[in-house]
Design a protein around this motif. Structure first.
Motif, PDB file in Angstrom:
ATOM      1  N   VAL A 147     -75.212  -0.213  71.074  1.00 48.46           N
ATOM      2  CA  VAL A 147     -75.333  -0.099  72.523  1.00 48.46           C
ATOM      3  C   VAL A 147     -76.260   1.058  72.881  1.00 48.46           C
ATOM      4  O   VAL A 147     -76.543   1.945  72.072  1.00 48.46           O
ATOM      5  N   LYS A 148     -76.714   1.027  74.099  1.00 43.28           N
ATOM      6  CA  LYS A 148     -77.587   2.070  74.620  1.00 43.28           C
ATOM      7  C   LYS A 148     -76.744   3.221  75.149  1.00 43.28           C
ATOM      8  O   LYS A 148     -75.733   3.016  75.817  1.00 43.28           O
ATOM      9  N   CYS A 149     -77.192   4.444  74.827  1.00 39.63           N
ATOM     10  CA  CYS A 149     -76.452   5.643  75.244  1.00 39.63           C
ATOM     11  C   CYS A 149     -77.426   6.643  75.856  1.00 39.63           C
ATOM     12  O   CYS A 149     -78.542   6.831  75.348  1.00 39.63           O
ATOM     13  N   LYS A 150     -77.023   7.250  76.948  1.00 39.80           N
ATOM     14  CA  LYS A 150     -77.831   8.307  77.564  1.00 39.80           C
ATOM     15  C   LYS A 150     -77.719   9.576  76.727  1.00 39.80           C
ATOM     16  O   LYS A 150     -76.625  10.121  76.570  1.00 39.80           O
ATOM     17  N   THR A 151     -78.852  10.021  76.182  1.00 47.33           N
ATOM     18  CA  THR A 151     -78.854  11.161  75.260  1.00 47.33           C
ATOM     19  C   THR A 151     -79.779  12.257  75.763  1.00 47.33           C
ATOM     20  O   THR A 151     -80.691  12.019  76.567  1.00 47.33           O
ATOM     21  N   ASN A 152     -79.533  13.465  75.255  1.00 47.96           N
ATOM     22  CA  ASN A 152     -80.365  14.632  75.559  1.00 47.96           C
ATOM     23  C   ASN A 152     -80.433  15.483  74.290  1.00 47.96           C
ATOM     24  O   ASN A 152     -79.449  16.100  73.886  1.00 47.96           O
ATOM     25  N   PHE A 153     -81.615  15.498  73.661  1.00 49.07           N
ATOM     26  CA  PHE A 153     -81.787  16.171  72.376  1.00 49.07           C
ATOM     27  C   PHE A 153     -82.474  17.531  72.510  1.00 49.07           C
ATOM     28  O   PHE A 153     -82.995  18.046  71.520  1.00 49.07           O
ATOM     29  N   VAL A 154     -82.493  18.104  73.684  1.00 49.42           N
ATOM     30  CA  VAL A 154     -83.172  19.385  73.856  1.00 49.42           C
ATOM     31  C   VAL A 154     -82.527  20.458  72.999  1.00 49.42           C
ATOM     32  O   VAL A 154     -83.211  21.304  72.415  1.00 49.42           O
ATOM     33  N   ALA A 273     -89.983  16.916  55.585  1.00 49.69           N
ATOM     34  CA  ALA A 273     -90.400  15.537  55.862  1.00 49.69           C
ATOM     35  C   ALA A 273     -89.277  14.517  55.701  1.00 49.69           C
ATOM     36  O   ALA A 273     -89.061  13.697  56.601  1.00 49.69           O
ATOM     37  N   PRO A 274     -88.504  14.493  54.578  1.00 49.00           N
ATOM     38  CA  PRO A 274     -87.428  13.488  54.487  1.00 49.00           C
ATOM     39  C   PRO A 274     -86.353  13.658  55.541  1.00 49.00           C
ATOM     40  O   PRO A 274     -85.821  12.676  56.064  1.00 49.00           O
ATOM     41  N   GLU A 275     -86.019  14.900  55.867  1.00 48.41           N
ATOM     42  CA  GLU A 275     -84.964  15.134  56.847  1.00 48.41           C
ATOM     43  C   GLU A 275     -85.422  14.780  58.259  1.00 48.41           C
ATOM     44  O   GLU A 275     -84.598  14.533  59.141  1.00 48.41           O
ATOM     45  N   SER A 276     -86.748  14.751  58.488  1.00 45.42           N
ATOM     46  CA  SER A 276     -87.252  14.453  59.827  1.00 45.42           C
ATOM     47  C   SER A 276     -86.935  13.029  60.261  1.00 45.42           C
ATOM     48  O   SER A 276     -87.006  12.713  61.449  1.00 45.42           O
ATOM     49  N   THR A 277     -86.600  12.146  59.312  1.00 50.30           N
ATOM     50  CA  THR A 277     -86.232  10.781  59.684  1.00 50.30           C
ATOM     51  C   THR A 277     -84.936  10.737  60.481  1.00 50.30           C
ATOM     52  O   THR A 277     -84.689   9.779  61.206  1.00 50.30           O
ATOM     53  N   HIS A 278     -84.081  11.763  60.332  1.00 52.90           N
ATOM     54  CA  HIS A 278     -82.826  11.826  61.084  1.00 52.90           C
ATOM     55  C   HIS A 278     -82.964  12.632  62.369  1.00 52.90           C
ATOM     56  O   HIS A 278     -81.997  12.759  63.109  1.00 52.90           O
ATOM     57  N   HIS A 279     -84.148  13.197  62.602  1.00 47.05           N
ATOM     58  CA  HIS A 279     -84.334  13.993  63.798  1.00 47.05           C
ATOM     59  C   HIS A 279     -84.635  13.089  64.986  1.00 47.05           C
ATOM     60  O   HIS A 279     -85.185  11.989  64.819  1.00 47.05           O
ATOM     61  N   PRO A 280     -84.336  13.532  66.194  1.00 48.08           N
ATOM     62  CA  PRO A 280     -84.622  12.719  67.378  1.00 48.08           C
ATOM     63  C   PRO A 280     -86.117  12.556  67.587  1.00 48.08           C
ATOM     64  O   PRO A 280     -86.888  13.509  67.428  1.00 48.08           O
ATOM     65  N   ARG A 281     -86.556  11.349  67.942  1.00 44.83           N
ATOM     66  CA  ARG A 281     -87.961  11.061  68.176  1.00 44.83           C
ATOM     67  C   ARG A 281     -88.275  11.287  69.650  1.00 44.83           C
ATOM     68  O   ARG A 281     -88.482  10.352  70.421  1.00 44.83           O
ATOM     69  N   THR A 282     -88.307  12.530  70.055  1.00 41.29           N
ATOM     70  CA  THR A 282     -88.587  12.887  71.437  1.00 41.29           C
ATOM     71  C   THR A 282     -89.368  14.187  71.470  1.00 41.29           C
ATOM     72  O   THR A 282     -89.218  15.037  70.591  1.00 41.29           O
ATOM     73  N   SER A 283     -90.203  14.349  72.476  1.00 43.11           N
ATOM     74  CA  SER A 283     -91.083  15.512  72.549  1.00 43.11           C
ATOM     75  C   SER A 283     -90.391  16.735  73.135  1.00 43.11           C
ATOM     76  O   SER A 283     -90.893  17.848  72.986  1.00 43.11           O
ATOM     77  N   ASN A 284     -89.274  16.567  73.803  1.00 42.98           N
ATOM     78  CA  ASN A 284     -88.608  17.703  74.433  1.00 42.98           C
ATOM     79  C   ASN A 284     -87.539  18.323  73.539  1.00 42.98           C
ATOM     80  O   ASN A 284     -86.666  19.037  74.022  1.00 42.98           O
ATOM     81  N   CYS A 285     -87.598  18.050  72.243  1.00 44.72           N
ATOM     82  CA  CYS A 285     -86.620  18.613  71.313  1.00 44.72           C
ATOM     83  C   CYS A 285     -87.094  19.987  70.857  1.00 44.72           C
ATOM     84  O   CYS A 285     -88.194  20.142  70.302  1.00 44.72           O
ATOM     85  N   ALA A 286     -86.285  21.015  71.098  1.00 41.94           N
ATOM     86  CA  ALA A 286     -86.675  22.378  70.731  1.00 41.94           C
ATOM     87  C   ALA A 286     -86.801  22.541  69.225  1.00 41.94           C
ATOM     88  O   ALA A 286     -87.653  23.299  68.742  1.00 41.94           O
ATOM     89  N   TYR A 287     -85.995  21.838  68.476  1.00 44.49           N
ATOM     90  CA  TYR A 287     -86.042  21.964  67.011  1.00 44.49           C
ATOM     91  C   TYR A 287     -87.357  21.428  66.459  1.00 44.49           C
ATOM     92  O   TYR A 287     -87.965  22.048  65.573  1.00 44.49           O
TER      93      TYR A 287
END
Length: 412
Positions: A147-154, A273-287
C-alpha cells in the motif's frame, strides 16, 4: 483352551474396531454430503437475509518493510463468524463436532484495499478453515499487500512514519456484513525487517461512499528504525571512514599518502554503495546529502595529496637536473679517501657546485651540513603545511557533521 479363548476374543475385538472405523468414515462422508450438497458459497450464510452478519477479526503482522512510499505487509488474518446454514447434531454423526472443509465450499469474505499499489490488493495465498457443529467458522488467511504510505525521510535514519492501511469488505454493504470486533497481536518480525520497530493499533469502522457505506478494517502503524541498525549500518561506517581519510596528512612519506588516501576513498565508496539501496530515493534526505558531502571532501583530500606529491616530485627532479647540467661530473677527486689526490671513478658523493676537479674536504663537509639543514627545513615546512591542511579539512568535516546532526535531531 485359554489361548484359544483369548485369540477369539482379540479377533472379535478387532472386528468391532474395523466396523467402528468404517462407520466413522461413513458418518463423515454423510455429514459432508448433508452439509454441502445444497450449500452455495456465494450467498451470505444467514437464514434471514435482511439481518447483518457479524465478523470478528484478529490481525497479526508477520512482516513489515517500508520502501520509499510503498509499505509492504505480510499479514495473518483470523476471522470467525457463525454460519447459520451449516449446523448439525453431534449424536447423528458419530460424535463428530468439527470438520475442516475447503475454502471454496464455504462463504468467505473478500477485501478491497483502496491505497494498494498492486492490482490484486489483498489475496489469501494460504488459508485454512474449521467448521464446528454450532456453525462457528474459523478462517485463517495468510496474504501480502503493498500500500501507499505518506512518508518523510528528512530525518533519515532516525525517521518515523505513520501509515494507515484500510481494508474494505467487498461486494457487501455495512448493513449486510460488518466487522464488529478487531484485535492486533504482537508482531513477529523476520529477515531484513529487523531494522524496523513497529507499533500500531487496529480498529473497525464504516467508510461512506456516494453509492453506499462499507465496513472497513483500519490498521494504523507507526514505524521507527532500529537504533542499533542506524548506528552499525548507517552512521558508524561513514563517520569512521571519513575520519580515517583525514589521517592522510599525518603520514610522513609522500607516496604512501597518495596510496592511503586513494584506498580510503575506494573503501568508503564500496561500503556506502551497497547500503544505499536501502536508503530513501528522495532529494530532501539529510543523510544522502551528508554522505555526498563527505565523499566530495574525501575526493578533495585525494586531489590535494596527489597535487602536492607531483609538485614536490617535480621540484626534486628539477634540482637534480640543474646539478647535472652545471657540473657534468662523470668523475671526481675523492679527497676524503685515504689515497688523497688519487683519481677515482664517480661515486655517490655530493660536492658543492664549482668544485670540480678540486675541492677541500672542509668545503665538502660545510656543503653537506648546509644540505642537511636545508632538508630538515623542507621537512619542517612540509609538516607544518600538512598540519594546516589537516586542521582545515577537520574543521570542514566537523562543520558538515554538526549540520547533519542538527538536522537529524530536529533542533532547527
Amino acid at each position: 483352551m485359554v489361548k484359544t479363548c483369548l485369540k477369539r476374543f482379540f479377533f472379535v475385538f478387532s472386528l468391532f474396531g474395523i466396523a467402528e472405523s468404517q462407520a466413522l468414515y461413513e458418518d463423515t462422508r454423510r455429514l459432508y454430503e448433508d452439509l454441502f450438497s445444497n450449500h452455495s458459497s456465494a450467498i451470505r450464510p444467514i437464514v434471514i437475509q435482511s439481518d447483518r452478519l457479524d465478523l470478528n477479526v484478529t490481525v497479526e503482522l508477520n512482516d513489515v518493510f517500508l520502501d520509499g512510499v510503498a509499505l509492504n505487509l505480510r499479514l495473518k488474518l483470523t476471522i470467525d463468524w457463525v454460519d447459520e446454514t451449516l449446523r448439525w447434531l453431534i449424536g447423528e454423526y458419530a460424535s463428530i463436532d468439527t470438520v475442516y472443509p475447503k475454502s471454496s465450499d464455504l462463504w468467505i469474505p473478500s477485501f478491497v484495499v483502496p491505497d494498494s499499489l498492486d492490482k490484486e490488493g489483498f489475496i489469501c495465498h494460504e488459508s485454512m478453515m474449521r467448521l464446528q457443529n454450532t456453525g462457528k467458522v474459523d478462517f485463517i488467511c495468510h496474504g501480502n499487500t503493498r500500500v501507499k504510505c505518506k512518508t518523510n525521510f528528512v530525518q533519515y535514519p532516525l525517521d518515523q512514519h505513520v501509515c494507515e492501511v484500510v481494508m474494505l469488505l467487498k461486494n457487501f454493504r455495512s448493513s449486510e456484513v460488518q466487522f464488529v470486533e478487531s484485535k492486533l497481536v504482537e508482531e513477529s518480525m523476520h529477515g531484513d525487517t529487523r531494522n524496523w520497530q513497529s507499533t500500531g493499533q487496529v480498529g473497525v469502522g464504516i467508510r461512506q461512499f456516494s453509492w453506499s457505506s462499507v465496513s472497513a478494517l483500519v490498521m494504523t502503524l507507526r514505524l521507527n528504525r532500529d537504533f542499533v541498525y542506524v548506528v552499525v549500518y548507517a552512521l558508524a561506517p561513514v563517520i569512521l571512514l571519513s575520519l580515517l581519510n583525514l589521517m592522510t596528512f599525518w603520514i610522513p612519506d609522500k607516496s604512501v599518502k597518495v596510496y592511503y588516501s586513494v584506498t580510503q576513498l575506494l573503501i568508503m565508496v564500496i561500503t556506502v554503495a551497497p547500503e544505499s539501496t536501502h536508503h530513501p530515493r528522495t532529494s530532501n534526505c539529510a543523510y544522502n546529502l551528508y554522505v555526498s558531502l563527505l565523499l566530495f571532501l574525501n575526493i578533495v583530500v585525494v586531489n590535494v595529496t596527489v597535487t602536492l606529491w607531483r609538485q614536490e616530485h617535480k621540484a626534486e627532479r628539477g634540482e637534480n637536473s640543474d646539478d647535472e647540467n652545471e657540473d657534468k661530473r662523470d668523475s671526481i677527486y675523492d679527497f676524503r679517501n685515504p689515497q688523497n689526490y688519487a683519481f677515482t671513478e664517480k661515486k655517490s658523493i655530493d660536492v658543492p657546485k664549482g668544485c670540480f676537479p678540486w675541492c677541500s674536504s672542509k668545503k665538502v663537509e660545510d656543503f653537506h651540513e648546509a644540505q642537511k639543514r636545508k632538508e630538515e627545513e623542507r621537512i619542517k615546512q612540509s609538516r607544518n603545511r600538512d598540519y594546516k591542511l589537516f586542521i582545515i579539512f577537520a574543521v570542514l568535516w566537523s562543520f558538515i557533521t554538526c549540520l547533519f546532526l542538527v538536522k537529524l535531531l530536529g533542533i532547527v
